[in-house]
Enzyme design. Sequence first.
Site, PDB file in Angstrom:
ATOM      1  N   GLY A  72      21.012   4.756 -61.705  1.00  0.00           N
ATOM      2  CA  GLY A  72      21.533   5.733 -60.351  1.00  0.00           C
ATOM      3  C   GLY A  72      23.083   5.747 -61.248  1.00  0.00           C
ATOM      4  O   GLY A  72      23.111   6.842 -61.416  1.00  0.00           O
ATOM      5  N   HIS A 129      38.452  32.418 -75.572  1.00  0.00           N
ATOM      6  CA  HIS A 129      37.336  33.545 -75.211  1.00  0.00           C
ATOM      7  C   HIS A 129      36.901  33.789 -76.361  1.00  0.00           C
ATOM      8  O   HIS A 129      37.058  33.575 -77.828  1.00  0.00           O
ATOM      9  CB  HIS A 129      37.600  34.334 -74.741  1.00  0.00           C
ATOM     10  CG  HIS A 129      36.414  35.486 -74.362  1.00  0.00           C
ATOM     11  ND1 HIS A 129      35.632  34.953 -73.011  1.00  0.00           N
ATOM     12  CD2 HIS A 129      36.227  36.205 -74.550  1.00  0.00           C
ATOM     13  CE1 HIS A 129      34.896  36.023 -72.862  1.00  0.00           C
ATOM     14  NE2 HIS A 129      35.394  37.024 -74.373  1.00  0.00           N
TER      15      HIS A 129
END
Length: 455
Positions: A175, A438
Amino acid sequence: MTRFDYDLFTIGAGSGGIRASRISRHLGAKVAIAENYRIGGTCVIRGCIPKKLLAYAAHYAEDLEDARGYGWSIEGASFSWPALIESKNREIARLSGFYTDGFAKTGIAAIAGTAKLLDAHTVAIGERRVTAQNVLIATGGWPLKPSIPGVEHAITSNEAFELPALPKRVLIVGGGHIATEFAGIFNGLGAEVTISYRGEQILRGFDHDVRNHLHDEMRKKGVRILLNSEVSRIARGADGTLEASITGVPGGTLACDAVMYATGRTPNTAHLGLAAAGVKVDEEGGVVVDRFCRSSVANIYAVGDVTNRIALTPVAVREGAAVAMTLFGGVETPVDHDDVPSAVFSQPPVGTVGLSESKAAGKLGKIDVYKASFLPLRHTLSGRDERTLVKLVVDAATERVVGAHIVGADAPEIIQGIAIAVKAGLTKAQLDATVGIHPTAAEEFVTLREKTAGK
Ligand SMILES: Cc1cc2nc3c(=O)[nH]c(=O)nc-3n(C[C@H](O)[C@H](O)[C@H](O)COP(=O)(O)OP(=O)(O)OC[C@H]3O[C@@H](n4cnc5c(N)ncnc54)[C@H](O)[C@@H]3O)c2cc1C
């Protein structure tokens, strides 16, 4: 005049050994390096580089699907595993050749073969004997497989890079980062993937929100993740199909075409003659070193995975450079292992630096947590239900950012920049004072305002 053949003899031409040898040579030392497989080591030959190339390949499947939302119609796309492996092998050979040529150009003696210490200053490579003032052990690690019946049918990451065909059904045991990365690779390329992990959640040691988020996203992409699950036996049927006896599935068996173990790696120290030289190892076989990477024997150093500390290429490289500076640069150079950033090139990828929420709470007591989970702009048109997670862990007393975590597209690229600031002592107020870019996912790190937890 020195009574030794070399000033430095490096065992292992991987990330750490190459860097130490090159800088030592640059500083005027007479250097030899032994390698018993291929020059470049794990990262170049069967680790970071081929893994990331395969991860890129896997992501094209989604990119092709996502393109539809942007007006593209792509018909008849097909994928060839042999073509991918051939391209990957070409690039790996180029990189390995680059390092080999570098040795020749800079006057580092590259010796092919398995090296073994006979004493603190003598190394044997087959019949050959070489003496050195200093020895650097940089032999890396090796994948572990458990001793269960039929484990000889299972592969590790070593073989996964060379499979002749893409298996249709893959069982990955483990994992950690290698397990989740290969799950993303095989799943993206069209295989049916099951992860069997014996722990409570994948990515042990990572922040719990990161672990849960990645689990959810991988599941959405079709990876089946069995937790608290154990494989006890593997059998091969007459038609070549593998059958794994496994907890957590109906009937207790799973049919598949490949079983891959990604259950950890062990330091490569077994046949190195360390005892003969008096070099101490820990209970897992890792060479015990001080902060200068010096072993229990004053002229023998060790760097990288063989020291069982942080198994990452940039760490091995940093350690190798530090040893060269200590030995030949006239500056005793320690290695700082704090705030080492890392990535998991899963689908989607993870980027992380500093402490998880639980580690920070345990260490600092009072912490503040800021986090956001959002649909990235790209997926407003692609229609893909893949969310990005960003999370900050802040020391409440000093306002210092002690952990930054992201799961989502470009996470490794984003966290590298954040890691510089964290290493430099970033505070939450400085993040707040930073103007975002942005529209990006990265801007979320500078716009997180609401505390989601304070302890
Ligand atoms: C599948 C996979 C993916 C990975 N992905 C990443 C990643 O994305 N990012 C990252 O930072 N790290 C990654 N790693 C870890 C990274 O590869 C290692 O941390 C790094 O290679 C360690 O460098 P090293 O110099 O310690 O050892 P290595 O690079 O393993 O080099 C050791 C070398 O020593 C040789 N050798 C061993 N014994 C002898 C001997 N007796 N004589 C001569 N030669 C010998 C070996 O053949 C090998 O070439 C990955 C590892 C794996 C397995």
